[in-house]
Design an enzyme around this catalytic site. Structure first.
Site, mmCIF file in Angstrom:
data_model
loop_
_atom_site.group_PDB
_atom_site.id
_atom_site.type_symbol
_atom_site.label_atom_id
_atom_site.label_comp_id
_atom_site.label_asym_id
_atom_site.label_seq_id
_atom_site.Cartn_x
_atom_site.Cartn_y
_atom_site.Cartn_z
ATOM 1 C CB SER A 25 0.881 -4.291 -1.211
ATOM 2 O OG SER A 25 -0.338 -4.544 -2.078
ATOM 3 C CB SER A 279 38.147 -13.293 16.493
ATOM 4 O OG SER A 279 38.772 -11.985 17.001
ATOM 5 C CE LYS A 285 36.614 -15.764 20.757
ATOM 6 N NZ LYS A 285 35.773 -14.150 21.114
ATOM 7 C CD GLU A 292 27.826 -16.240 19.473
ATOM 8 O OE1 GLU A 292 27.753 -14.769 19.718
ATOM 9 O OE2 GLU A 292 28.584 -16.715 18.082
ATOM 10 C CE1 TYR A 319 -7.679 -6.244 3.981
ATOM 11 C CE2 TYR A 319 -9.130 -3.738 2.892
ATOM 12 C CZ TYR A 319 -7.905 -4.920 3.269
ATOM 13 O OH TYR A 319 -7.198 -4.943 2.446
HETATM 14 N N1 ARG Z 1 -3.412 -5.165 -1.175
HETATM 15 C C1 ARG Z 1 -4.672 -5.347 0.101
HETATM 16 C C2 ARG Z 1 -4.355 -5.989 1.051
HETATM 17 O O1 ARG Z 1 -3.158 -6.348 0.979
HETATM 18 C C3 ARG Z 1 -5.566 -6.024 -1.229
HETATM 19 C C4 ARG Z 1 -7.597 -6.039 -0.406
HETATM 20 C C5 ARG Z 1 -7.469 -4.639 -0.635
HETATM 21 N N2 ARG Z 1 -8.823 -3.621 -0.886
HETATM 22 C C6 ARG Z 1 -9.106 -2.987 -0.607
HETATM 23 N N3 ARG Z 1 -11.081 -2.910 -0.704
HETATM 24 N N4 ARG Z 1 -8.517 -1.989 -1.207
HETATM 25 O O2 ARG Z 1 -5.299 -6.364 2.200
#
Ligand code: ARG
Length: 465
Positions: A25, A279, A285, A292, A319
């Site tokens: 990420s 336009s 125009k 918009e 999580y």
């Molecule tokens: N990049 C992860 C997120 O955005 C961070 C947490 C990752 N935790 C894990 N146990 N893989 O959620």
């Protein structure tokens, strides 16, 4: 920086390259870096205060993190997909910079409580900026309302002429929508301001941490009360997205009216050339592209809300990696919303009212028919009968293609003998709007009073509300 995974202890095979890229990420969450560092510094200070780290270790960590923050700010930091996300990139860089002590920062913490904290810190700042931008738009609306408090245009229901209203009153309707939007953000910010740190992976931690201390260092109201909930729920992000969607829906409705009003058929307003485009084929125009686009962008923000709701709906506690998907919709929501509010606030002061066209339109469509009915009621006729009488007067006007005020007194008296020459005072546009002189009514005096009440409420809103 070494590419060795910080979690690779139990693994005997390297991560597949595609999996590495798929799960990473860092390409987008690096934006959280300043908040990640802020959270880490608070965590390290708490660990030192609790004697889990020595003061020297804490000082080294803080100095190292501050150096990294500067490198990131200056664009010198090298982000690596091998380190997956913002958290592990920074931790790996810290260990590289200060050595073994860097490895102690993650004591009593998990990326799960870390990321939940980072997003809240980031969103808290963004919400403040959004509230400030909302205030700019609202200020611009009050300025127009003041200038056009007595400007009359047709008010519509079903987009059919209903009753005359003042343009100032119309601007104040927009103001009210945004006033509620601002209070929704304030509510959301207050609920969000609880700290996940200390929840660690999901169950809390065995170290003698002081969560109150970390919370106060990071200006959270309190630590989250349940560790499972703290790392897992993203309802604050969803709530914010819902508030953002409503703001965009409001701005989209306003844009829709600006677009209609600037058409040749309405000609109620003109927007500055700098907010319109031409336009490539039709030389005449002048297209209201900015409103918009705003109307169009509202779809994206509503889409992000649906994405976040769907992301959350089937997640078991606590999580799950699904939550990594919360960031791109959130980031885009914030960027789109801030950009939209900024351009809207800049565009509004360029709006010029064509008062003559508004007035001409208000004179069509028999907008004062209700006023005639109200007049008859004041003369002792029951409203339902008055409605019927005026309906027949209206039919004659439609047939003769004239306005109510164009009919002679004799003609009007043919419908009801209670009608006297004072009736014309009520059939004029000015008479009609002036008569609606109560709190929330369209009379110019009420509009001016509402502006006077609104200004201090806007000024009194602290920068973050
Ligand atoms: N990049 C992860 C997120 O955005 C961070 C947490 C990752 N935790 C894990 N146990 N893989 O959620």
């Amino acid at each position: 920086m070494s590419d060795k995974k910080l979690w690779s202890g139990r693994f005997s095979e390297p991560t597949d390259q595609f999996v590495e890229a798929f799960t990473a990420s860092v390409t987008f969450d690096q934006r959280l870096a300043p908040y990640d560092i802020q959270g880490s510094i608070a965590h390290a200070r708490m660990l030192a205060r609790q004697k889990i780290l020595t003061q020297t270790e804490c000082d080294d960590i803080v100095t190292g993190l501050e150096t990294i923050a500067t490198q990131i700010e200056q664009g010198e930091f090298v982000w690596s997909v091998a380190h997956e996300d913002v958290h592990m990139n920074i931790e790996a860089a810290l260990t590289e910079a200060i050595g073994e002590t860097g490895k102690k920062l993650h004591t009593g913490r998990s990326r799960n409580d870390q990321v939940a904290t980072d997003i809240r810190l980031w969103l808290r700042d963004e919400m403040q900026a959004i509230c400030a931008a909302l205030r700019q738009v609202q200020g611009a609306l009050l300025d127009i309302a003041e200038r056009e408090a007595g400007t009359i245009l047709p008010g519509f229901t079903h987009l059919q002429t209903a009753q005359p209203v003042t343009f100032g009153h119309h601007m104040l309707a927009w103001f009210e929508m945004l006033q509620r939007d601002a209070s929704r953000l304030t509510d959301c910010a207050a609920r969000m301001n609880q700290m996940p740190l200390g929840a660690a992976a999901l169950a809390g931690t065995t170290y003698p941490i002081d969560r109150q201390l970390t919370a106060s260092l990071l200006h959270f109201t309190a630590p989250c009360r349940n560790s499972l909930d703290a790392v897992s729920d993203r309802d604050f992000a969803i709530e914010f997205s819902a508030a953002a969607s409503l703001i965009m829906v409001h701005l989209s409705r306003m844009s829709e009216e600006l677009i209609l009003w600037s058409s040749a058929q309405f000609s109620f307003i003109t927007l500055s050339d700098s907010f319109c485009t031409g336009s490539s084929i039709m030389p005449q125009k002048k297209n209201p592209d900015v409103p918009e686009l705003i109307r169009g962008k509202s779809g994206r923000i509503v889409g992000h809300l649906i994405a976040l709701l769907t992301l959350m709906k089937a997640q078991p506690l606590a999580y799950n990696k699904d939550n990594q998907e919360d960031k791109e919709p959130l980031f885009d929501t914030v960027d789109t919303l801030r950009g939209t509010l900024k351009i809207f606030a800049a565009m509004l002061p360029t709006l010029v009212c064509n008062r003559t066209a508004m007035r001409r339109a208000a004179q069509q469509g028999l907008a004062t028919a209700t006023d005639l009915a109200d007049y008859l009621v004041r003369k002792g006729i029951a409203f339902r009968d008055a409605h019927d009488i005026v309906g027949r007067v209206v039919a004659q006007c439609v047939q003769e293609d004239c306005d109510l005020a164009d009919l002679s007194l004799e003609t009007l008296q043919g419908y009801s003998t209670v009608i006297k020459s004072d009736v014309y005072d009520y059939l004029t546009l000015e008479g009609s709007v002036a008569a609606r002189c109560h709190i929330g009514g369209t009379a110019p005096d009420q509009v001016r009073q509402a502006i006077a009440d609104a200004r201090p409420s806007l000024a009194a809103r602290t920068p973050d509300t």
